[in-house]
Design a protein around this motif. Structure first.
Motif: not given
Lengths: 117, 113
Positions: B35-37, B47, B85, B89
């Motif tokens: 998972w990347y943000v 992430l 946040d 994503y």
């Protein structure tokens, strides 16, 4: 270096001109990737380097796009005769090789925002 | 070939409530998943990553994801959302044949006060 460095961070060019985008990967990372992120679209794979060779160029959208990597380090993505549809953020990533790739992941640069006017 | 599907293009939550971002993958063998943000006008930040050592993976900023082979899912969760946040994503798989990352289409997380 500490991270993946891309230059320039922003580039505005006139339609029909050639541009060069540079990526300086993390030292020791043998794999290098170029992706394109267009407005409203996801990330599109362009090309992958392992060392200086490119085993997968399948994502290059046309023959106006080319890339090279020298010394297993810096890579340059060249777009010839730019068109407005080339406007996008061009991202570079680097990683270690082999199984380590899945463990340590990939590190992305901040990208080059290309605008063709 | 491996592919990843993010089931929601947008998710809206209130600050302090749980976050669930859904991702399904297709693969004939154990995948490598990430998972990347991406925060606005910023680069992609890792992430967390699934490495097959544990099915529940903990990442940065309180996020975690659980790899469920039976459901071919790798959903991202966080118990309590913060305003910071709010971002895009990406669920990402590793195409082991060609060693390239395969990106999902992204989920934009909106956090309201």
């Amino acid at each position: 270096g500490a991270g993946v460095s891309q230059s320039p961070s922003n580039k505005v060019t006139e339609k029909g001109k050639d541009v060069e985008l540079r990526c300086d990967p993390i030292s020791g990372h043998t794999a290098l990737y170029w992706y394109r992120q267009s407005l409203g679209q996801g990330l599109e794979f362009l090309i992958y380097f392992q060392g200086n060779s490119a085993p997968d160029k399948s994502g290059l959208p046309s023959d106006r796009f080319s890339a090279e990597r020298t010394g297993g380090s810096v890579s340059t993505l060249t777009i010839q005769r730019t068109q407005q549809e080339d406007s996008a953020v061009y991202l570079c990533a680097s990683s270690l090789q082999g199984a380590e790739r899945s463990v340590y992941g990939y590190t992305f640069g901040s990208g080059t925002r290309l605008t063709v006017v | 070939a491996q592919s990843v599907t993010q089931l929601d293009s947008h998710v809206s939550v209130s600050e302090g409530t749980p976050v669930l971002l859904r991702c399904n993958y297709s693969s004939s063998y154990s995948p490598s998943l990430f998972w990347y943000v991406q925060h606005p006008n910023k680069g992609l930040q890792l992430l967390l990553k699934y490495t097959s050592a544990a099915t529940l993976v903990k990442g940065i900023n309180g996020f975690e994801a659980e790899f469920k082979k039976s459901e071919t899912s790798f959903h991202l969760t966080k118990p309590s959302a913060h305003m910071s946040d709010a971002a895009e994503y990406f669920c990402v798989g590793l195409n082991t044949g060609f060693q390239k990352l395969v990106f999902g289409t992204g989920t934009r997380l909106l956090v309201s006060p």
